[in-house]
Write a protein that holds these residues in place. Structure first.
Motif, PDB file in Angstrom:
ATOM      1  N   ASN A  21     -79.381  62.973  56.866  1.00  0.00           N
ATOM      2  CA  ASN A  21     -78.615  61.760  56.602  1.00  0.00           C
ATOM      3  C   ASN A  21     -77.197  61.855  57.156  1.00  0.00           C
ATOM      4  O   ASN A  21     -76.716  60.954  57.855  1.00  0.00           O
ATOM      5  CB  ASN A  21     -78.596  61.512  55.089  1.00  0.00           C
ATOM      6  N   THR A  40     -76.027  63.998  59.389  1.00  0.00           N
ATOM      7  CA  THR A  40     -76.019  64.201  60.841  1.00  0.00           C
ATOM      8  C   THR A  40     -76.102  62.866  61.573  1.00  0.00           C
ATOM      9  O   THR A  40     -75.358  62.622  62.531  1.00  0.00           O
ATOM     10  CB  THR A  40     -77.181  65.110  61.268  1.00  0.00           C
ATOM     11  N   LEU A  41     -76.995  61.983  61.126  1.00  0.00           N
ATOM     12  CA  LEU A  41     -77.140  60.686  61.784  1.00  0.00           C
ATOM     13  C   LEU A  41     -75.845  59.884  61.689  1.00  0.00           C
ATOM     14  O   LEU A  41     -75.432  59.231  62.659  1.00  0.00           O
ATOM     15  CB  LEU A  41     -78.292  59.897  61.165  1.00  0.00           C
ATOM     16  N   GLN A  42     -75.191  59.936  60.528  1.00  0.00           N
ATOM     17  CA  GLN A  42     -73.915  59.233  60.382  1.00  0.00           C
ATOM     18  C   GLN A  42     -72.861  59.830  61.308  1.00  0.00           C
ATOM     19  O   GLN A  42     -72.073  59.097  61.936  1.00  0.00           O
ATOM     20  CB  GLN A  42     -73.441  59.327  58.933  1.00  0.00           C
ATOM     21  N   VAL A  75     -76.242  54.545  56.141  1.00  0.00           N
ATOM     22  CA  VAL A  75     -77.445  55.305  56.497  1.00  0.00           C
ATOM     23  C   VAL A  75     -78.038  55.875  55.222  1.00  0.00           C
ATOM     24  O   VAL A  75     -77.331  56.513  54.423  1.00  0.00           O
ATOM     25  CB  VAL A  75     -77.116  56.452  57.476  1.00  0.00           C
ATOM     26  N   HIS A 126     -83.767  55.910  57.379  1.00  0.00           N
ATOM     27  CA  HIS A 126     -84.506  57.003  58.019  1.00  0.00           C
ATOM     28  C   HIS A 126     -85.653  57.452  57.103  1.00  0.00           C
ATOM     29  O   HIS A 126     -85.694  57.129  55.916  1.00  0.00           O
ATOM     30  CB  HIS A 126     -83.591  58.176  58.363  1.00  0.00           C
ATOM     31  N   ARG A 158     -78.701  70.168  64.206  1.00  0.00           N
ATOM     32  CA  ARG A 158     -78.338  68.760  64.393  1.00  0.00           C
ATOM     33  C   ARG A 158     -79.186  68.125  65.495  1.00  0.00           C
ATOM     34  O   ARG A 158     -79.666  66.993  65.364  1.00  0.00           O
ATOM     35  CB  ARG A 158     -76.857  68.640  64.755  1.00  0.00           C
ATOM     36  N   ALA A 198     -81.578  64.969  64.643  1.00  0.00           N
ATOM     37  CA  ALA A 198     -81.290  63.659  65.233  1.00  0.00           C
ATOM     38  C   ALA A 198     -82.398  63.204  66.172  1.00  0.00           C
ATOM     39  O   ALA A 198     -82.855  62.062  66.099  1.00  0.00           O
ATOM     40  CB  ALA A 198     -79.954  63.695  65.965  1.00  0.00           C
ATOM     41  N   SER A 217     -85.723  62.017  64.640  1.00  0.00           N
ATOM     42  CA  SER A 217     -85.652  60.876  63.715  1.00  0.00           C
ATOM     43  C   SER A 217     -85.770  59.545  64.447  1.00  0.00           C
ATOM     44  O   SER A 217     -84.976  59.238  65.327  1.00  0.00           O
ATOM     45  CB  SER A 217     -84.319  60.920  62.951  1.00  0.00           C
ATOM     46  N   TYR A 261     -79.771  52.759  67.120  1.00  0.00           N
ATOM     47  CA  TYR A 261     -80.069  53.892  66.228  1.00  0.00           C
ATOM     48  C   TYR A 261     -81.408  54.543  66.559  1.00  0.00           C
ATOM     49  O   TYR A 261     -82.056  55.142  65.694  1.00  0.00           O
ATOM     50  CB  TYR A 261     -80.035  53.464  64.753  1.00  0.00           C
ATOM     51  N   PHE A 293     -82.521  57.401  67.827  1.00  0.00           N
ATOM     52  CA  PHE A 293     -82.052  58.738  68.189  1.00  0.00           C
ATOM     53  C   PHE A 293     -83.128  59.562  68.903  1.00  0.00           C
ATOM     54  O   PHE A 293     -82.804  60.398  69.750  1.00  0.00           O
ATOM     55  CB  PHE A 293     -81.576  59.475  66.936  1.00  0.00           C
ATOM     56  N   LEU A 324     -74.235  64.586  69.203  1.00  0.00           N
ATOM     57  CA  LEU A 324     -75.324  65.340  68.597  1.00  0.00           C
ATOM     58  C   LEU A 324     -74.960  66.802  68.385  1.00  0.00           C
ATOM     59  O   LEU A 324     -75.329  67.384  67.361  1.00  0.00           O
ATOM     60  CB  LEU A 324     -76.586  65.257  69.469  1.00  0.00           C
TER      61      LEU A 324
END
Length: 879
Positions: A57, A59-61, A478, A510, A544, A548, A551, A624, A626, A680
């Motif tokens: 969560n 990492t995506l942000q 997210v 996600h 990471r 990412a 996902s 988004y 990724f 990333l």
């Protein structure tokens, strides 16, 4: 020019770097010359370490936060933590029990001191973990859901809703956790398929020696029965109208009422009614003004209503009561069943529906306002993927009033005060001046009550702060799909109520990370992954990158050590490529504009590929997507840049006329790769970028690539694709025919194109083709001039012939293949013998049979391939 270490060592690279970034203020928001972009970190609770789901969560942000900074936005990325009322109280109580301390012996205030100590300890741990992950957070804005500022906001909201009649206190049926001894909202209950029993008892008429059979899964609640209910259309029970039945548990007389709620087809069609212990019975109780008899204590032991069973646990009471009823001859029969049973999300205890006086939020008006705003294209929240919007709408349309009171000490205490003499209720932001005449409500608010205010309270609400005006609504939220109802929905209706806006523009949902077998990670299975352990072994960047690029919005994926290792290998490849570039730069190297007139085909091709890749990565980050970003990055960095361009650039570096320009292209493309990768993998990219640019400049000062469109040349890409195709075909022939790379080949190409495309291509790029095929001769012509001993392969616009003359020792190759065939035939014989054995086929588990079948199929495929190759070589030998 700074050089990189010989080996890629993520632990060494990452050490101390994060602290430097924080010290240099790279993540502090507030540059008003830029457009604002805001993300408020979903707050992890302070009960322990971050788990792998949190790592995904956050990492995506962070990917989005870093991407937007590079694009020139003023990014406000607010960190925070959640007090997690039930969860934190449970772990603190457990700790105290281990110290021999009972919370009731020390009282509320001392217990809260222990809880605050716990929070302080684990907040330090969480911040360290954020740092190890490399999250670009603005710590000057850090919040806690239970700090004083958030407490002010919670009291403001509670009082406001109460004054509007949207918060009320009432005795209603609620979900009760008998272990934690607190009420729960409906979405804090997890339903599981549990084995159980349906007990069928004989209910005799009070005035006649005749009975009907009534079923129940919870005999212990019979002490709270106040009626038996039948469907008015059920002809079997019309004779019961106006009559009473005898409760087999305690002899009470129960009236028979008729209501269409009862399903004629379920059980016997006659249902016992226990309004204080069943939500549906509660509705019937209200409808017919029935008594509501609570027969259990708050720990799920039986109370005085149960008579001689008082003090027994509900299940012990059940067993003894059934036995007693059986002895009386009133047990008809018992059925074994599998049924849905509600469990507490936190304690896993079986929920006890129970009549209790609690505080509730009236949801109808709040949900309608949020739905109306969501229906407006100009104000709606964008869900990624869009299908989750339907989940939100469905839940909001069928929403029930929200039970917000919890029987805990850790949390926002309800700002309600009861007069000691008159019992008058006073709801107030501040305690009454004559507080000595009042006592405050003992309960606290549901954790989600304060979390629902997170998007705007983190920015200073209820004050109209500069941050609130600049960064609200949040740009992005997210979260995982399993808390859309818990959290996202509540943030949305509270945002609409108190700010007249949706709290965020986009919601990215996600999936969950499952274990390598596809199972959900849980403590009971012991299959959880500690992200910090992964970082210790492979580095934060590798974790990471895996998280990412694995996902895709709304989809679960499996944790994979193999894929983590692949991420590490990719970064190692990037490291080695960067070392090559730096090692080929003279000490006095200065960056300057690329001279287009000196560009080779390979130079123009890599710049065209850079343009394409940057465009695609930008498009997919904006959506988004990724996983797609990962695909484009891998193809470009690993395949185009490392595998092809770097090798081809070696020819340019040997040519004094174009060597400096080649270096400029290498440095330019590599520096842009670092920027593309940076969101990333921030640690390695910062290290390499500062080495490339020099003067210890940080990548945080860089800008997102804007590649000149003039480099987007399809003709260049097509020409290079043809060259790569030819080289790859030749390399594949070498591989399949076991021809050593050191052996020079004779290659002929038949150009079938009308305009001589392949001839032109060779004449303009023969250095590449001869060098990378290691050709003794390379002839391209408009006629087919192939020999007999070799391999013909179709290529775009023609055919390619690789001569085997002096390239293959056929006798030696046949001898090698013969030995290999013998081994494979032994494997085939083993497998066939196994499947010819009736005992194995009939008794072996299905998974074993499937595995052995796959092994046999693989051997058969290898055998056929080897035989085909032997036949081909023998045919060549005859020639």
């Amino acid at each position: 020019m700074k050089q990189l270490a010989q080996k890629y060592n993520p632990q060494e690279i990452e050490k101390g770097k994060y602290e430097t970034w924080i010290k240099d203020g790279f993540f502090t928001a507030g540059d008003k010359s830029k457009s604002p972009y805001s993300i408020v970190l979903p707050p992890p609770n302070v009960t322990g370490k971050l788990h792998i789901g949190h790592a995904l969560n956050t990492t995506l942000q962070d990917v989005m936060a870093r991407y937007k900074r590079l694009q020139g936005f003023d990014v406000c990325f607010v960190p925070g933590m959640d007090h997690a009322g039930i969860a934190t109280q449970a772990v603190v109580e457990k700790k105290l029990r281990g110290m021999g301390i009972d919370k009731y012996d020390i009282g509320r205030e001392k217990f809260l001191n222990y809880a605050w100590d716990w929070k302080k300890e684990y907040a330090i741990t969480i911040r360290k973990q954020w740092g190890k992950l490399g999250l670009s957070l603005d710590y000057s804005r850090e919040c806690f859901t239970f700090d004083e500022k958030r407490n002010e906001a919670v009291r403001t909201v509670f009082c406001s809703l109460y004054e509007k009649g949207l918060i009320y206190r009432k005795e209603k049926i609620i979900n009760w956790d008998p272990v934690l001894k607190t009420a729960l909202s409906n979405i804090e209950v997890v339903y599981k398929e549990d084995p159980g029993k349906m007990y069928y008892f004989k209910y005799f008429l009070a005035d006649e020696d005749k009975y009907i059979v009534v079923g129940t899964t919870r005999p212990e609640t019979m002490f709270g029965d106040v009626a038996v209910v039948c469907n008015p259309k059920d002809e079997r029970y019309k004779f019961l109208k106006g009559r009473k039945l005898i409760n087999p548990a305690n002899g009470d007389l129960l009236p028979v009422i008729f209501d269409p709620y009862v399903d004629i087809e379920f059980g016997t069609g006659a249902m016992k009614c226990t309004p204080a212990h069943d939500p549906n019975d509660y509705n019937l109780g209200n409808k017919y003004h029935l008594d509501m008899i609570v027969c259990m204590n708050d720990d799920a032991t039986m109370n005085a209503v149960a008579g001689k069973y008082q003090g027994l646990d509900r299940y012990e009471c059940r067993n003894k009561l059934v036995e007693e009823i059986k002895e009386k001859g009133l047990l008809d029969h018992i059925e074994e069943i599998i049924h849905q049973v509600g469990h507490s999300e936190r304690s896993d205890a079986v929920i006890e529906p129970r009549l209790s006086k609690q505080w509730f939020v009236s949801m109808k008006g709040l949900s309608l306002a949020a739905l109306n705003m969501q229906a407006n294209e100009n104000s709606k929240v964008n869900f990624y993927p869009p299908r989750f919007e339907k989940n939100f709408i469905n839940w909001m349309e069928g929403i029930e009033d929200w039970c917000i009171s919890r029987q805990l000490w850790w949390g926002h205490r309800i700002p309600a005060y009861y007069h000691k003499e008159t019992n008058e209720v006073l709801v107030s932001y501040n305690p009454p001046e004559d507080m000595h005449n009042y006592v405050q409500d003992e309960d606290v608010l549901d954790t989600w009550f304060s979390s629902a205010l997170w998007p705007f309270t983190t920015l200073g609400w209820p004050d109209n702060t500069e941050d609130l005006k600049r960064y609200y609504p949040n740009s992005l939220m997210v979260t995982a799909f399993d808390i859309i109802l818990f959290w996202v929905s509540r943030m949305m209706f509270q945002g609409v109520e108190f700010t007249k806006q949706m709290p965020f523009k986009d919601v990215l949902i996600h999936g969950l990370i499952r274990d390598e077998q596809g199972r959900k990670m849980s403590k009971s299975l012991g299959n959880g992954i500690d992200p910090m352990d992964v970082i210790d072994q492979y580095g934060a960047d590798a974790l990471r990158l895996f998280l990412a690029t694995s996902s895709a919005p709304g989809l679960d994926f499996r944790f994979s050590t193999t894929k983590i290792e692949a991420s590490w290998n990719f970064l190692n490849k990037v490291w080695n490529a960067s070392r090559f570039v730096l090692m080929n730069l003279p000490h006095d190297f200065k960056r300057k504009e690329i001279d287009d007139s000196l560009l080779t085909l390979a130079d123009r091709w890599i710049l065209a590929k850079l343009y394409f890749t940057t465009t695609k990565i930008t498009e997919n980050l904006d959506k988004y997507e990724f996983a797609n970003v990962g695909t484009y990055l891998t193809n470009f960095v690993w395949n185009d840049f490392c595998s092809w361009y770097i090798e081809m650039s070696k020819l340019s570096l040997l040519n004094d006329e174009i060597a400096d320009n080649a270096r400029q292209v290498l440095v330019y493309v590599l520096s842009q790769i670092m920027v593309l990768l940076h969101p990333l993998v921030p640690f390695i990219t910062d290290e390499i970028y500062s080495a490339i640019i020099g003067n210890e400049k940080s990548i945080h000062n860089a800008s997102w690539p804007k590649i000149d469109k003039k480099y987007d040349d399809e003709k260049v890409k097509n020409s290079m694709d043809s060259i790569i195709e030819i080289i790859s075909v030749v390399r594949n022939v070498r591989n399949t025919e076991n021809i050593a790379n050191s052996i020079k080949l004779k290659i002929n190409v038949y150009d079938k194109s009308e305009d001589g495309k392949l001839i032109t291509l060779f004449n303009e790029n023969k250095d590449y083709l001869i060098k990378f095929t290691n050709a003794e001769s390379f002839i391209v012509e408009k006629c087919k001039n192939f020999g007999d001993n070799g391999r013909v392969v179709a290529i775009s616009n023609g055919e390619l012939f690789v001569s085997f003359e002096n390239a293959i020792d056929i006798d030696k190759e046949l001898e090698k293949l013969s030995k290999e065939l013998s081994k494979v035939e032994a494997g085939v014989a083993r497998g066939e013998a196994m499947f010819n054995n009736p005992s194995f086929v009939s008794k072996a588990p299905a998974f074993k049979i499937e595995a052995e079948r796959k092994i046999l199929d693989d051997y058969l495929s290898k055998k056929a391939s080897i035989i085909k190759r032997i036949d081909e070589l023998k045919a060549l030998n005859k020639k």
